[in-house]
Design an enzyme around this catalytic site. Sequence first.
Site, PDB file in Angstrom:
ATOM      1  N   GLN A  54     -56.248 -23.245  10.810  1.00 51.13           N
ATOM      2  CA  GLN A  54     -56.257 -24.651  10.395  1.00 51.13           C
ATOM      3  C   GLN A  54     -55.955 -25.625  11.530  1.00 51.13           C
ATOM      4  O   GLN A  54     -56.226 -26.815  11.407  1.00 51.13           O
ATOM      5  CB  GLN A  54     -55.259 -24.876   9.252  1.00 51.13           C
ATOM      6  CG  GLN A  54     -55.648 -24.203   7.953  1.00 51.13           C
ATOM      7  CD  GLN A  54     -56.899 -24.768   7.318  1.00 51.13           C
ATOM      8  OE1 GLN A  54     -57.302 -25.899   7.585  1.00 51.13           O
ATOM      9  NE2 GLN A  54     -57.552 -23.985   6.464  1.00 51.13           N
ATOM     10  N   CYS A  80     -55.336 -21.860 -11.978  1.00 54.22           N
ATOM     11  CA  CYS A  80     -56.710 -21.798 -12.470  1.00 54.22           C
ATOM     12  C   CYS A  80     -57.720 -21.739 -11.348  1.00 54.22           C
ATOM     13  O   CYS A  80     -58.841 -21.315 -11.550  1.00 54.22           O
ATOM     14  CB  CYS A  80     -57.012 -23.016 -13.317  1.00 54.22           C
ATOM     15  SG  CYS A  80     -56.238 -22.907 -14.900  1.00 54.22           S
ATOM     16  N   GLY A 124     -61.645 -15.525  10.292  1.00 57.09           N
ATOM     17  CA  GLY A 124     -60.185 -15.573  10.287  1.00 57.09           C
ATOM     18  C   GLY A 124     -59.555 -14.367   9.613  1.00 57.09           C
ATOM     19  O   GLY A 124     -58.584 -13.794  10.120  1.00 57.09           O
ATOM     20  N   HIS A 150     -65.825 -21.747  11.043  1.00 54.59           N
ATOM     21  CA  HIS A 150     -66.364 -22.659  10.021  1.00 54.59           C
ATOM     22  C   HIS A 150     -65.386 -23.749   9.591  1.00 54.59           C
ATOM     23  O   HIS A 150     -65.732 -24.588   8.772  1.00 54.59           O
ATOM     24  CB  HIS A 150     -66.867 -21.872   8.803  1.00 54.59           C
ATOM     25  CG  HIS A 150     -65.802 -21.337   7.916  1.00 54.59           C
ATOM     26  ND1 HIS A 150     -65.545 -21.859   6.668  1.00 54.59           N
ATOM     27  CD2 HIS A 150     -64.918 -20.344   8.098  1.00 54.59           C
ATOM     28  CE1 HIS A 150     -64.551 -21.178   6.118  1.00 54.59           C
ATOM     29  NE2 HIS A 150     -64.149 -20.257   6.961  1.00 54.59           N
ATOM     30  N   THR A 167     -72.964  -4.763  16.257  1.00 54.34           N
ATOM     31  CA  THR A 167     -73.787  -5.729  16.986  1.00 54.34           C
ATOM     32  C   THR A 167     -73.237  -7.133  16.789  1.00 54.34           C
ATOM     33  O   THR A 167     -72.961  -7.546  15.662  1.00 54.34           O
ATOM     34  CB  THR A 167     -75.248  -5.642  16.511  1.00 54.34           C
ATOM     35  OG1 THR A 167     -75.735  -4.352  16.828  1.00 54.34           O
ATOM     36  CG2 THR A 167     -76.114  -6.698  17.192  1.00 54.34           C
TER      37      THR A 167
END
Lengths: 389, 124
Positions: A179, A326, A71, A201, A237
């Site tokens: 998404q 965080c 992406g 993925h 490739t």
Amino acid sequence: MRRIYLDHSATTPVDPEVAELIMKYYLEYYGNPSSVHFYGRQVKKAVEEAREQVAQLIGAQPGEIFFTSGGTESDNLAIQGTARARGNRGKHLITTAIEHHAVLDTFKYLAKNGYDLTILPVDEEGIINVEDVVKAIRPDTILISVMHANNEVGSIQPISEIGKIAREKGILFHVDAVQSLGKLPIDVVEMNIDLLTVSSHKIYGPKGVGALYVRRGVKISPLVFGGSQEKKMRSGTENAPGIIGFGKACELAGLRMNEENKVLRHLRDKLIKGIMDNIPSVKLNGPLGDKRLPNNVNVSINFVEGESLLLSLDMIGIAASSGSACTSGSLDPSHVLLAMGLSHEVAHGSLRFSLGRQNTEEEIDIVIQELPKIVERLRAMSPLYNKAD
Amino acid sequence: MYSEKVIDHFTNPRNVGEIENPDGIGEVGNAKCGDIMRITLDVEDNIIKDIKFKTFGCGAAVATSSMVTEMVKGKTLEEALTISNAAVAEALGGLPPLKMHCSNLAADAVHAAIKDYLNKKAKV
């Protein structure tokens, strides 16, 4: 320990059928698709089949699909490639405040290098206003880039409306559909999309593979030069096993989407209700119903901080994510939540659950049962929390 | 990413809460950056007799708060003032680099509470 994975917007497990197929292309059919011999031809054929499978899921022609490393690369290729190819026609670019960093940071780089950038705001549900797009367009606008569905809050953007406007004005329209692929119907022709980013993925395919759809006739410049693969659009490739796995994952997603969405929506709404009913001072981030991705839940839990929530959940085997600073590697909380008007304080306390194929009703029940206890413990520690409130 | 000690102090924090009518109060951080620590303490004969904390923040913020209360309880004010943020992090077996500056404020909170106590005392 029993583990519950609720972070499918980060990544998904590879479908067993896909994994099995990929292994064959590592172990048996390992040729380079550019080679003329048997080994090469065999793989080349499978790569072209994968191209058809990806094209079919988004209503495109196979010749309009260019494989990339994922992406992020597809977003960069679409945006930088358009800027390079059309920079002589105009310097104005339009995007939204809630894009993925792969889009936003690419635009910000261009804005530092001679381009003008308009970043459109969103409403409190995380949805842009089509009128704002119309108002932002200038004679020198060359590209509009809007994500199909937001990765953090699941808000679905009015892509068809914007596509129509962009096409009428002759402005290229890029959509980051990372998404939404396999979760929402996509038809690049009907939606008037010129460039569309997809990733493997997030749909039970392997990591390290994605594609950019480039509408036939649209010229953008490549970013990577070399051996002329992918019709010179992306040299190097091909990641053949990955591409072939991605193709299979697209085929499966197309077959399963409708059935899966029914289950996901049910679990999503159950989780949202369970959290809202059982924990006081909680805010749902993003829209309800059909304007939200079927698998996204995002809530802000007041008086507690997101990473503390994630750690506590992880300790009992529940995997989620947060827009807290965080977890972002920076000092600021999620740019998406801030753009939706949340205060820093409330954005720090955000929690995202993203559901997937393997989640069960029982798992959702466990989260609904355990989360209130965690929140109570952290609130008891929080100087911001006053029980009298 | 976190040491076992950090996880231990996060899971079983020591001295959580707030002392009623404390001798000193110290608060550091702000909600904007995602960390707020409030220390309350009681002092007797120049010694920190009791100390409690409340913290809004990440795992590191909670663990450092818990650790610092253990480190200074029973110490003289002078001893407590020599304990630094870095010493707290070290006592926890280290913190991830990103957390060193944003969530490692617990010693500052204790120092602020001691100064608050000393200021109040000077006014009496």
